[in-house]
Design an enzyme around this catalytic site. Structure first.
Site, short mmCIF file in Angstrom:
data_model
loop_
_atom_site.label_atom_id
_atom_site.label_comp_id
_atom_site.label_asym_id
_atom_site.label_seq_id
_atom_site.Cartn_x
_atom_site.Cartn_y
_atom_site.Cartn_z
CB SER A 60 -0.92 -0.01 1.22
OG SER A 60 -0.15 -0.08 2.39
CE LYS B 160 -4.10 1.35 -4.76
NZ LYS B 160 -5.18 1.14 -3.84
N GLY B 161 -3.59 7.03 -5.55
CA GLY B 161 -4.39 8.25 -5.63
C GLY B 161 -3.75 9.26 -6.58
CE1 TYR C 24 -0.58 9.66 14.49
CE2 TYR C 24 -2.20 9.94 16.24
CZ TYR C 24 -0.98 10.26 15.67
OH TYR C 24 -0.17 11.20 16.24
CG ASP D 111 -6.36 8.72 -2.50
OD1 ASP D 111 -5.30 9.36 -2.50
OD2 ASP D 111 -6.42 7.50 -2.28
CB ILE E 279 -10.12 -10.92 3.02
CG1 ILE E 279 -9.16 -12.10 3.15
CG2 ILE E 279 -11.57 -11.37 3.18
CD1 ILE E 279 -9.22 -12.79 4.49
CE LYS F 147 12.63 -10.63 -15.45
NZ LYS F 147 13.79 -10.56 -14.58
CB CYS G 251 -11.95 23.80 12.00
SG CYS G 251 -13.63 23.24 12.25
NE ARG H 190 -20.50 15.95 16.69
CZ ARG H 190 -21.22 15.23 15.83
NH1 ARG H 190 -22.46 15.57 15.55
NH2 ARG H 190 -20.72 14.17 15.26
CG HIS I 63 -12.04 22.41 7.47
ND1 HIS I 63 -10.97 21.90 8.16
CD2 HIS I 63 -13.13 22.19 8.24
CE1 HIS I 63 -11.39 21.38 9.30
NE2 HIS I 63 -12.69 21.54 9.38
CD GLU J 137 -8.38 22.60 5.81
OE1 GLU J 137 -8.71 23.80 5.85
OE2 GLU J 137 -8.66 21.79 6.72
#
Ligand code: GLN
Length: 536
Positions: free
Chosen positions: A15, A19-20, A56, A73, A151, A225, A382, A463, A508, A510
């Protein structure tokens, strides 16, 4: 639409290969060739959305204008393409199951046994095709989270297998893998890639294009190859080496003709040119920049991805102002009155970061105080804005017990309080004030000058709110409420006009800064920080 093409991006070996970034780069290249595109992400975890996740786990939670909490992403997709994503651009396993289970409860399946195949896979297929059916897109790019062999990713790959079969030449699979260099053997190893492709093939998917992530240049012979072992045409194997900036990746992909290969595989002409606009200018400035602007991020998550959009917004703004950004994390849990000067001096600007819960907030309040008293350019976002307000209440208004109701439910000076409509909420998922809301700026303020207009819209994720019962008192003592929601009267921006740049936003900014359109508040903040660095 009948002629929409579908590109599936899968990953293997490990990982965090990017990919993003590859998905965003493919989107960028096709867009730059004049095609209408959208990029969506499928996350195999069971949470219905990432809103309840600790940073995290998967890094920052990104928010779309229509109020969906999504994978980070989607932030890359927007920063690369300038196209806004929506709630339909991110699906999780949890969301797919929830929708199937709701249908089952409604009786939609007429007594059938509900199974992963076909019910879950049908729902995934429906989601994969949904945006392409709803709007006209030339290309819908679907990134699948996780790596082949997980899986929980299997139903998504089964859905891709079926769609590749059903869509024929209108679908292709780009597989991203890793080619490690073994220092002891002094060799690049393709075996993990071969295994990863075999795994994909065993699930019935033949990748059409391979993107090989590597730290060393891969020779033509090596690529040939890999192509031969994996049943892929040799010009459909491209390499993706580490780049000084992620924004270089589309250029590297274009040099290897990734976009042309994609178009050719779809039987489409690639005679036009790539319209880079200011993208290459941005990269030139990025490389030419020598002088540094140093920004400290006061937060509690010591993890690159936790404040991803803030870091990117700062770096975009610095690049456009021909500076190199140096950004470092400052752990708010470690800041005390005694060490504040030591931890906070020397920065050209400080960002007080968003967050939840009470851990580390006293350090953020001390940072707000230090920066206000020493006139350090400061941007509270925020929770960071809320800490600016609390600090001001404690040290200027003299309310020693001032706090947010989030941290202290009993304080009499709840300068940040729970909104009325939030009080009866018991479900934590998806129930915050989320998405874009209107804001009217007060003329003559720093915010107004930065945006250069009066009416703006910004994305929210919180909130708690500025408590309007204290508004007049704050303003009388010098904290201006420079942005107000015209429908609800909620305070969206505060600033201290006696300081060089001391601003807090409840929203936000950003989330909406892109390479080609850096956010005006970040531009203005970085400008102040550069000024600070030049006058030291
Ligand atoms: N915890 C605060 C609130 O919910 C701030 C949230 C944030 O920083 N995104 O209002």
């Amino acid at each position: 639409m009948a002629d929409t093409k579908y590109i599936f991006v899968t990953g293997g070996v490990a990982s965090s290969l990017g990919k993003g970034i590859i998905s965003a780069s493919i989107g960028k290249l096709l867009q730059a060739r004049g095609y209408k595109i959208t990029i969506q992400k499928f996350d195999p975890y069971i949470n219905v959305d990432p809103g309840t996740l600790n940073p995290y786990e998967h890094g920052e939670c990104y928010v779309t204008t229509d109020g969906q909490e999504t994978d980070l992403d989607l932030g890359h997709y927007e920063r690369f393409t300038d196209i806004k994503t929506t709630r339909d651009n991110n699906y999780t396993t949890g969301q797919i199951y929830l929708s199937v289970i709701n249908k089952e409860r409604r009786g939609d399946f007429l007594g059938k046994t509900i199974q992963v195949v076909p019910h879950i896979t049908d729902e995934i297929k429906r989601s994969m095709l949904y945006l392409g059916r709803k709007n006209h897109y030339d290309f819908v790019i679907s990134e699948i989270g996780g790596t082949v062999g997980d899986i929980e990713g299997t139903p998504f790959l089964e859905a891709i297998r079926q769609l590749k079969w059903e869509l024929g030449r209108r679908a292709l699979c780009v597989h991203l893998t890793y080619v490690p260099y073994l220092a002891a053997a002094k060799e690049l190893k393709t075996k993990p890639t071969q295994h990863s492709v075999k795994e994909l093939q065993s699930l019935g998917i033949q990748p059409d294009i391979l993107v090989l992530r590597a730290e060393r240049d891969l020779s033509q012979a090596l690529r040939k190859k890999v192509a031969a072992f994996c049943n892929v045409e040799s010009d459909a194997v491209v390499q993706s080496l580490d780049q000084p900036t992620i924004y270089e990746v589309p250029v590297r992909m274009a040099e290897q003709g990734l976009d042309v290969t994609i178009l050719r595989k779809f039987g489409m002409p690639a005679d036009g040119e790539i319209e880079w606009g200011n993208w290459k200018r941005f990269l030139e400035l990025r490389h030419a920049a020598k002088e540094v602007v140093r920004i400290g991020l006061v937060g509690k998550y010591n993890l690159q991805d936790a404040y991803k959009s803030i870091r990117e917004s700062l770096s975009q703004a610095a690049t456009w102002q021909e500076k190199k950004l140096k950004v470092d994390f400052i752990n708010s849990e470690k800041i005390t009155q005694d060490n504040a000067a030591e931890m906070l001096k020397g920065w050209d600007g400080i960002v007080i970061c968003p967050g939840f819960g009470s851990r580390g907030i006293e350090g953020k309040i001390i940072a707000a105080q230090y920066c206000r008293e020493h006139d350090v350019p400061t941007f509270g976002i925020c929770l960071g804005m809320q800490m600016i307000v609390i600090e001001f209440a404690r040290n200027v208004l003299g309310y020693r017990d001032a706090n947010s109701a989030e941290m202290d439910t009993d304080t009499k000076h709840n300068v940040i309080d729970l909104m009325e409509e939030q009080k009866n909420i018991t479900n934590m998922g998806g129930t915050m004030r989320l998405g874009a809301y209107a804001c009217r700026l007060k003329k003559g303020t720093l915010a107004y000058k930065a945006y250069g207009k009066q009416n703006i819209e910004e994305r929210h994720r919180h909130r708690y709110e500025f408590n309007n019962a204290f508004k007049d008192e704050f303003e009388a003592h010098g904290l201006t409420c420079s942005g107000i929601n015209p429908d609800t009267n909620l305070v969206e921006i505060v600033e201290d006009p006696s300081k060089t740049w001391y601003v807090g936003t409840q929203f936000h900014p950003e989330y909406s800064s892109t390479v080609l359109h850096p956010h005006p508040l970040f531009m203005s903040f970085i400008k102040a920080a550069i000024h600070q660095s030049e006058n030291k």
